[in-house]
Scaffold this active site. Structure first.
Site, PDB file in Angstrom:
ATOM      1  CE  LYS A 101    -109.274   9.891 -12.511  1.00 48.96           C
ATOM      2  NZ  LYS A 101    -109.856  10.394 -11.263  1.00 48.96           N
ATOM      3  CG  ASP A 106    -111.497   6.402  -6.935  1.00 46.96           C
ATOM      4  OD1 ASP A 106    -110.459   6.146  -7.566  1.00 46.96           O
ATOM      5  OD2 ASP A 106    -111.988   7.539  -6.847  1.00 46.96           O
ATOM      6  CD  GLN A 142    -111.698  13.450 -10.148  1.00 49.61           C
ATOM      7  OE1 GLN A 142    -111.684  12.502 -10.931  1.00 49.61           O
ATOM      8  NE2 GLN A 142    -110.655  13.751  -9.390  1.00 49.61           N
TER       9      GLN A 142
END
Ligand code: NDP
Length: 296
Positions: A55, A122, A99
């Site tokens: 990422k 997200d 994460q």
């Protein structure tokens, strides 16, 4: 027999990343705005480390700023939340990603609840889930957004099509179903308690499989000519003691029945990071008060 065509998510994601790079260059030049993405990694989970590295690399390649925060697995919940709050207040950070999964005993829901919904790239904050359900602009989870973009690119129109989504997680199944409903599909969500899955699946013009069960969906479950989006990523035993990746759909059986299908790997997977960067640009534009370039 149907001539099955592959939906090439890898090629589509590469095009999307190039478009995002061009848009970022434009934002920097005309508005002095450089979108920034902060990624928080807690602990040493090897898969998470690979995702975070990838990422960060793509973020920089697209011309954006990448902020990596690596924290020990023993970090206190309060300290992690304090970092999220600092990132919320930092004007150079337009997107925040924690994460997952978090090491025990950290509470992922409580941490996500502290992310500013406008920086929640997200799309996992309940405010963004609510906005999606209400049809309001928000930030949509990356994998579902990637599935929608692939479908819109592959089919002339989604309106009126019968869509079946297998799986009802907050991360994948539910948001995909909401997005397809917004596109005027007739949506059925099936799950582990659904009766007669083969019959439900055979109704689908669009079949989205997101259950995490290797090759569970058989060729006979697929309506001839249907579009199949296989979100599943399952590691199974391959040749010579190696492992290989397979989807939730029995890919070989789907050949000659599905009209279009995403392969695993190379289908939905590559879209996830591209959509994360797209969400970061969307968040940056909104935070700077600029008009939306694209809407979903
Ligand atoms: P979850 O485990 O959170 O959810 C799985 C869903 O599938 C649940 O709703 C469950 O039903 C349903 N399910 C499980 N077994 C069956 C069954 N036998 N029949 C019918 N339904 C079943 O998984 P995720 O949603 O997070 O992920 C799904 C898959 O997508 C996984 O393979 C994951 O690796 C992959 N994935 C891929 C991504 C990508 O980038 N391509 C990103 C995220 C996920 P119930 O609710 O009743 O338990």
């Amino acid at each position: 027999m149907v001539q099955t065509q592959l939906i090439d998510g890898k090629a589509f994601a590469a095009r999307l990343l190039a478009e995002i790079g061009a848009e970022v260059a434009g934002l920097r030049e005309t508005h002095n705005l450089q979108p920034g993405l902060a990624v928080v990694l807690v602990g040493e989970d090897p898969a998470s480390q690979v995702y975070v590295r990838s990422k960060a690399k793509q973020t920089v390649l697209a011309g954006m700023q990448s902020f990596e925060h690596k924290l020990p697995a023993e970090i206190a919940q309060a300290e992690l939340i304090a970092l999220v709050r600092r990132l919320n207040a930092d004007p150079a950070v337009h997107g925040i990603l924690v994460q997952l999964p978090l090491p025990k005993p950290l509470d992922a829901d409580a941490v996500i609840a502290c992310i500013d919904p406008d920086k929640d790239v997200d799309g996992l904050h309940v405010v963004n889930a609510g906005r999606l359900a209400a049809g309001l602009p928000g930030l949509v989870p990356c994998t579902p957004l990637g599935c929608l973009l692939l479908l819109q690119d592959s089919l002339p129109s989604l309106s009126g099509l019968e869509a079946v989504v297998l799986g009802r997680s907050n991360l994948v199944g539910k948001p995909i179903a909401q997005l397809l409903l917004q596109q005027n599909c007739t949506v059925t969500i099936a799950h582990s308690r659904s009766r007669d899955l083969p019959e439900i699946c055979r109704r689908a013009d669009i079949l989205v499989a997101a259950i995490g069960k290797p090759e569970m969906i058989k060729g006979a479950w697929i309506k001839p000519g249907a579009t199949v989006i296989d979100v599943g990523i399952n590691r199974v035993a391959g040749l010579e003691g190696k492992t290989k990746l397979v989807g939730d759909v029995e890919f070989a059986e789907a050949q000659g029945i599905a009209g279009l299908i995403t392969p695993v790997p190379g289908g939905v997977g590559p879209m996830t990071i591209a959509c994360l960067l797209r969400n970061t640009v969307t968040a940056a534009r909104r935070q700077a008060g600029l008009n939306e370039k694209e809407s979903t």
